[in-house]
Design an enzyme around this catalytic site. Structure first.
Site, PDB file in Angstrom:
ATOM      1  N   ARG A 104       0.967  -1.238   0.539  1.00  0.00           N
ATOM      2  CA  ARG A 104      -0.057   0.008   0.046  1.00  0.00           C
ATOM      3  C   ARG A 104       0.892   0.990   0.171  1.00  0.00           C
ATOM      4  O   ARG A 104       0.160   1.828  -0.445  1.00  0.00           O
ATOM      5  CB  ARG A 104      -1.451  -0.296   1.403  1.00  0.00           C
ATOM      6  N   ALA A 117      -7.958 -15.819   2.789  1.00  0.00           N
ATOM      7  CA  ALA A 117      -8.945 -15.089   4.514  1.00  0.00           C
ATOM      8  C   ALA A 117      -9.027 -14.008   3.560  1.00  0.00           C
ATOM      9  O   ALA A 117      -9.972 -12.958   3.800  1.00  0.00           O
ATOM     10  CB  ALA A 117      -8.337 -15.368   4.936  1.00  0.00           C
ATOM     11  N   LYS A 168      13.438  -7.958   3.726  1.00  0.00           N
ATOM     12  CA  LYS A 168      13.921  -8.405   5.239  1.00  0.00           C
ATOM     13  C   LYS A 168      13.192  -9.179   5.537  1.00  0.00           C
ATOM     14  O   LYS A 168      12.105  -8.467   5.893  1.00  0.00           O
ATOM     15  CB  LYS A 168      15.149  -7.085   5.623  1.00  0.00           C
ATOM     16  N   ASP A 171      17.676  -5.409  12.544  1.00  0.00           N
ATOM     17  CA  ASP A 171      16.063  -4.919  11.489  1.00  0.00           C
ATOM     18  C   ASP A 171      17.244  -2.891  10.837  1.00  0.00           C
ATOM     19  O   ASP A 171      16.519  -3.503   9.521  1.00  0.00           O
ATOM     20  CB  ASP A 171      15.240  -4.099  12.403  1.00  0.00           C
ATOM     21  N   HIS A 206      21.077  -2.765   6.952  1.00  0.00           N
ATOM     22  CA  HIS A 206      20.710  -1.780   5.835  1.00  0.00           C
ATOM     23  C   HIS A 206      22.500  -1.074   5.837  1.00  0.00           C
ATOM     24  O   HIS A 206      23.519  -1.276   4.930  1.00  0.00           O
ATOM     25  CB  HIS A 206      20.240  -0.691   6.493  1.00  0.00           C
TER      26      HIS A 206
END
Length: 486
Positions: free
Chosen positions: A31, A60, A159, A246, A251
């Protein structure tokens, strides 16, 4: 400011005809980034001449074709740079369809892909984008293999690429059972930014900089990605991941590879990735004593967070590269949540001249930041050279000065692509230059093992600050800073 000379450009290569399948098409990434990004590529004339985009999700969450088009329109209207209107939107919207897929019931997706291929005609390429949670990677890959959809196709993998060495090897094994490495595109949107390309151009296209790019002239390198936002309600994800997994592995280490690499033989995917992996192989295993893990005050009160959580929301580390070019040069990496400011900056600190001919009082106003090259890779990005000049007046006093190149003021924004847009285009073209290779990611988890096995305890820091106070000792004798902060 002098405008850069813009020579005639060679034509942009056009991707072959494609059927693009977005797994997780109803999710947040699709989105916010993927659907708006694909439409911007269409608006810029960079999509294939003939293409179809098939959204997919579990049964679903299945949508009709019409509902998926409405979902895409809303996403582009809210997050896109181009409004969903006019002939280009109508063409883009007509290319959208939907096919649900569950491991035991893949038929709707298979039928949707076949219908899209018939609509395109000929033998279009297939590109699958796995915008799904890590827990779903294996089932989606196996579904693509079992249905035959993976044949001659390419796959984009989001990732995290594992959470340690064992899980990274297991994930790569699952992927390679269906896709050979030449068809795997592990995406890191940081590497799609214009400023990352410009690191290569700045260094290798300019005789002014390449001779300086080594331990003889550079005292330290800082890669700094502070974030002002907190975890934004993503406790379930963050508790199982933390800032090191993360941000640092995914990164900042990737940026380090581009900053520190040797000159590639040619500017192609294999040569670039070979040199990046050589940097990773030269990294010393991380020393937990050279790492600060922080946690912002109030994190443990977030809904879904363990009241005794030891998950870090901040990580700062000192990294060493054992090769001729960088021996003895510390690389200082820092990222975290709820910090004072959001930035994306690489700073190369230049050594001071050996002969200190200027008296100490001539430099009294200088804050130890006088010789730097600063690459800001936040969109659209800039490059700043910081140096010393003489202040006007009868006495010899030095002051800081900047020379700045800014993308926004130097080039039209119409030519720019955001990170995801750039990388989606490169995946369609089959260019893996800015995608992570399996041996590279496994090496990064290997050097991270000492830290993962024995992490130091998290230290508290107040939201809106720059992290725990102990990071100053980590950087000594250098200083943590952002280029416009004291």
């Amino acid at each position: 400011m002098t405008q850069p000379t813009q020579p005639a450009q060679s034509p942009q290569p056009s991707p072959a005809d494609h059927v693009i399948v977005l797994f997780g098409a109803t999710g947040d990434l699709a989105r916010r980034k993927l659907l708006p990004g694909l439409f911007h590529l269409a608006k810029a004339g960079l999509m294939p001449r003939r293409y179809r985009i098939v959204g997919s999700a579990p049964a679903a969450e299945a949508l009709s074709d019409q509902d998926f088009r409405a979902h895409a329109r809303q996403a582009v209207a809210e997050f896109g740079r181009s409004r969903p209107e006019g002939p280009v939107w109508q063409e883009f919207e007509s290319a959208l369809s939907f096919g649900s897929a569950d491991p035991a019931a893949p038929e709707p997706l298979v039928e949707a892909v076949r219908a899209a291929e018939q609509a395109v005609g000929g033998t279009p390429r297939r590109l699958f984008h796995l915008a799904v949670p890590p827990v779903a990677f294996t089932s989606v890959i196996e579904l693509l293999g079992a249905t035959g959809l993976a044949q001659d196709a390419r796959v984009i993998v989001e990732k995290p690429f594992g959470t340690d060495l064992a899980s990274a090897r297991a994930l790569n094994g699952t992927i390679h059972a269906v896709f050979d490495e030449s068809r795997v595109f592990r995406i890191d949107h940081f590497l799609g930014k214009e400023a990352v390309d410009n690191i290569l151009a700045l260094r290798f296209a300019n005789g002014l900089f390449e001779p300086l790019w080594n331990r003889e002239h550079i005292s330290h390198v800082q890669i700094d990605v502070p974030e002002q936002i907190d975890i934004q309600g993503r406790a379930h994800f963050f508790e199982g991941t933390g800032t090191f997994r993360d941000m640092i592995v995914t990164h900042l280490f990737q940026l380090l590879g581009f900053v520190a690499m040797e000159p590639p033989v040619v500017l192609d995917a294999q040569s670039l990735r070979d040199e990046q992996v050589k940097v990773f192989r030269s990294l010393r295993p991380l020393d937990p004593a050279h790492v600060v893990r922080g946690q912002y005050t109030g994190y443990r009160a977030e809904p879904g967070v363990d009241p005794a959580s030891d998950t870090e929301t901040f990580a700062a580390l000192r990294v060493e590269i054992d090769n001729w070019r960088w021996a003895g040069v510390p690389f200082l990496l820092r990222s975290g949540k709820a910090l004072a400011e959001g930035r994306h900056v690489v700073t190369l600190g230049l050594r001071e001249p050996v002969l200190g001919m200027f008296p100490l009082n001539a430099r009294a106003a200088v804050d130890g930041r006088s010789n730097e090259l600063v690459i800001d890779f936040a969109d659209p990005g800039s490059i700043t050279a910081r140096f010393l000049v003489k202040e006007p007046g009868p006495s010899m006093r030095l002051a800081e000065a900047d020379m700045v190149f800014g993308y926004r003021s130097s080039f039209t924004a119409d030519n720019s692509l955001e990170g995801y847009e750039h990388l989606l285009l490169e995946a369609m073209l089959g260019d893996q230059s800015f995608f992570t290779r399996s041996d590279g990611i496994e090496r990064l988890w290997e050097v991270s093992s000492p830290l993962l096995d024995a992490p130091p305890a998290v230290e508290p820091y107040a939201p809106g600050t720059w992290g725990p106070d102990s990071i100053d000792a980590l950087a000594a004798p250098h200083r943590w800073h952002l280029p416009d902060r004291r």
